[in-house]
Design a protein around this motif. Structure first.
Motif, PDB file in Angstrom:
ATOM      1  N   ALA A   1       0.833  -1.206   0.000  1.00 16.63           N
ATOM      2  CA  ALA A   1       0.000   0.000   0.000  1.00 16.63           C
ATOM      3  C   ALA A   1       0.865   1.253   0.000  1.00 16.63           C
ATOM      4  N   ALA A   2       1.955   1.231   0.775  1.00 22.82           N
ATOM      5  CA  ALA A   2       2.848   2.394   0.827  1.00 22.82           C
ATOM      6  C   ALA A   2       3.469   2.674  -0.533  1.00 22.82           C
ATOM      7  N   ARG A   3       3.901   1.612  -1.239  1.00 26.35           N
ATOM      8  CA  ARG A   3       4.484   1.800  -2.575  1.00 26.35           C
ATOM      9  C   ARG A   3       3.468   2.394  -3.536  1.00 26.35           C
ATOM     10  N   ALA A   4       2.199   2.074  -3.327  1.00 26.28           N
ATOM     11  CA  ALA A   4       1.146   2.581  -4.214  1.00 26.28           C
ATOM     12  C   ALA A   4       0.695   3.989  -3.830  1.00 26.28           C
ATOM     13  N   GLY A   5       1.292   4.545  -2.782  1.00 24.68           N
ATOM     14  CA  GLY A   5       0.941   5.910  -2.380  1.00 24.68           C
ATOM     15  C   GLY A   5      -0.361   6.016  -1.616  1.00 24.68           C
ATOM     16  N   ILE A   6      -0.834   4.913  -1.049  1.00 28.33           N
ATOM     17  CA  ILE A   6      -2.076   4.939  -0.280  1.00 28.33           C
ATOM     18  C   ILE A   6      -1.756   5.378   1.140  1.00 28.33           C
ATOM     19  N   ARG A   7      -2.350   6.487   1.555  1.00 24.63           N
ATOM     20  CA  ARG A   7      -2.104   7.015   2.889  1.00 24.63           C
ATOM     21  C   ARG A   7      -3.032   6.350   3.904  1.00 24.63           C
ATOM     22  N   ARG A   8      -2.646   6.476   5.186  1.00 25.73           N
ATOM     23  CA  ARG A   8      -3.415   5.873   6.265  1.00 25.73           C
ATOM     24  C   ARG A   8      -3.760   6.938   7.295  1.00 25.73           C
ATOM     25  N   VAL A   9      -4.885   6.727   7.964  1.00 25.06           N
ATOM     26  CA  VAL A   9      -5.269   7.571   9.093  1.00 25.06           C
ATOM     27  C   VAL A   9      -5.492   6.656  10.291  1.00 25.06           C
ATOM     28  N   GLY A  10      -5.412   7.231  11.491  1.00 21.67           N
ATOM     29  CA  GLY A  10      -5.626   6.438  12.690  1.00 21.67           C
ATOM     30  C   GLY A  10      -4.882   7.025  13.859  1.00 21.67           C
ATOM     31  N   HIS A  11      -4.766   6.242  14.904  1.00 20.21           N
ATOM     32  CA  HIS A  11      -4.071   6.703  16.094  1.00 20.21           C
ATOM     33  C   HIS A  11      -3.699   5.513  16.964  1.00 20.21           C
ATOM     34  N   ALA A  12      -2.739   5.739  17.845  1.00 20.64           N
ATOM     35  CA  ALA A  12      -2.391   4.742  18.854  1.00 20.64           C
ATOM     36  C   ALA A  12      -3.382   4.844  20.005  1.00 20.64           C
ATOM     37  N   TYR A  13      -3.738   3.720  20.605  1.00 19.25           N
ATOM     38  CA  TYR A  13      -4.686   3.722  21.710  1.00 19.25           C
ATOM     39  C   TYR A  13      -4.027   4.019  23.052  1.00 19.25           C
ATOM     40  N   GLY A  14      -2.702   4.008  23.094  1.00 21.08           N
ATOM     41  CA  GLY A  14      -2.038   4.128  24.385  1.00 21.08           C
ATOM     42  C   GLY A  14      -2.236   2.883  25.228  1.00 21.08           C
ATOM     43  N   GLN A  15      -2.610   1.788  24.570  1.00 25.97           N
ATOM     44  CA  GLN A  15      -2.833   0.508  25.236  1.00 25.97           C
ATOM     45  C   GLN A  15      -1.962  -0.568  24.589  1.00 25.97           C
TER      46      GLN A  15
END
Length: 406
Positions: A173-187
């Protein structure tokens, strides 16, 4: 073309998709970074999955379940409750009993090593499927009629399209330029298999505590898998303890309902994050499973979500192939994205919200969520609706999830 489809990633979704496509007449290669037989014969590594009814039907349709059935533990009841360590669970709880739906057990618990071994055996006996273990993909190049994939052993393979089944940090996915959204839970999830004196009777428990949920999931025999979510700093300290120190902290959280407990294998820890791909498709590419959506394990839906992707993508590609379409064309892959993206994102964000609501000690929220669990538990139609949704029996059902061949 060497193949119709090349699947990058040999975990579980890759082999599952490969088997579905090959059994429908497509030529498939599964590129697996891990040595295959070593993983299949490994000891319990902390990974076990709660397979929904729909996932079990898919595994039956692609020829995997018969070899797996003896290692699968039916989940006959699921109990969700709120509380604090050492104080026991709130009397207001939500209980899902599989006797309330006609389809059978609410789900099945299966260890990763058994599931992968069944996939491996099925791949080895399925015509049209080439399994390439111990090999990584170093690059891919889409073109007008297909895509070229470069391997770590310096080979190049071509196909109409590729599917990325290579996990949350998907290099494809990274090679294809697909970005990601999200966050760490701190868990961090502390994972282990626990042996206990008393039988679990097929009951799974989800105990919500201020720092994070504790899932107690039945395995075969008098064993259960635990997924114990703790805040990162506490989790590091707990993971550093010896086995007895670990059990001393687990016991007041686990409770005494299964008698004395002990470790039945090594312990593991995994940081918890939410990660969603902004797109599921790119030129000649589709994302599947964690490559598309990495979710909180709070409801055990990670693999089930991936297998829903498998079922949808397989159906889209097989139908397009039989109509003589280019299976890697943009309009074909868009059908898959339209089918899966909303459902997976909605479920991921729903689990994110549940974790936020329950992983705290706010007295007002505690009162509200306990009343909510109790209310749902008292309304049978609503309770059964939740059960059917968790079992994958609602929404637009792909043929494989209904147990039908493509």
């Amino acid at each position: 073309m060497d193949h119709d489809v090349i699947l990058i990633g040999g975990g579980l979704n890759g082999p599952g998709l490969g088997l579905a496509l090959a059994r429908a007449g497509l030529s498939v290669a599964v590129i697996d970074a891990q040595p295959a037989r070593a993983r299949a014969e490994a000891a319990f590594d902390g990974r076990a999955y709660a397979l929904a009814i729909a996932s079990k039907r898919l595994l039956t349709a692609i020829g995997v379940w018969p070899a797996l059935a003896a290692e699968a533990q039916p989940m006959l009841k699921v109990v969700a409750s709120d509380g604090r360590p050492g104080e026991g669970a709130s009397p207001l709880r939500l209980t899902f009993d599989s006797a309330e739906i006609e389809e059978g057990p609410a789900g099945f618990m299966v260890e990763d090593r058994h599931l992968y071994a069944a996939f491996l055996d099925a791949m080895q006996r399925t015509p049209g499927l080439t399994h390439i273990p111990g090999t990584t993909v170093t690059g891919h190049e889409p073109g007008p009629a297909g895509v070229t994939v470069s391997l770590s052993d310096e080979r190049q393979l071509s196909a109409r399209m590729i599917a990325a089944c290579d996990g949350r940090a998907s290099p494809t996915a990274a090679r294809a330029g697909i970005r990601r959204v999200g966050h760490a839970y701190g868990q961090t999830a502390l994972v282990a298999a626990i042996a206990h004196e008393r039988p679990h009777n097929g009951e799974a428990h989800q105990f919500f505590m201020p720092a994070g949920p504790l899932a107690i999931l039945p395995l075969t025999g008098n064993r259960s898998s635990i997924v114990w979510s703790e805040r990162e700093e506490s989790a590091r300290a707990i993971a550093a303890l010896d086995d007895e120190g670990f059990l001393d902290l687990l016991r007041p959280r686990f409770g005494t309902f299964l008698g004395e407990i002990s470790l039945a294998g090594p312990r593991f820890s995994y940081p918890l994050t939410l990660t969603l791909a902004e797109r599921y498709v790119a030129p000649r590419l589709a994302l599947v499973g964690d490559a598309a959506h990495g979710v909180h394990p709070i409801a055990g839906q990670g693999l089930n979500l991936g297998l829903r992707d498998v079922a949808a993508l397989a159906e889209v590609l097989v139908n397009a192939h039989r109509r003589g379409e280019d299976i890697g064309a943009e309009d074909v892959l868009e059908r898959y994205q339209s089918w899966r993206r909303f459902d997976a994102t909605t479920l991921a964000l729903g689990m994110d919200a549940v974790n936020g609501i329950f992983s705290n000690d706010n007295s007002l929220l505690r009162t509200g969520r306990d009343m909510g669990l109790g209310l749902v538990n008292r309304i049978a139609p609503l309770r059964r609706a939740f059960m059917r949704q968790a079992a994958g029996l609602t929404g637009q059902t792909a043929k494989l999830l209904a147990g039908q061949s493509l």
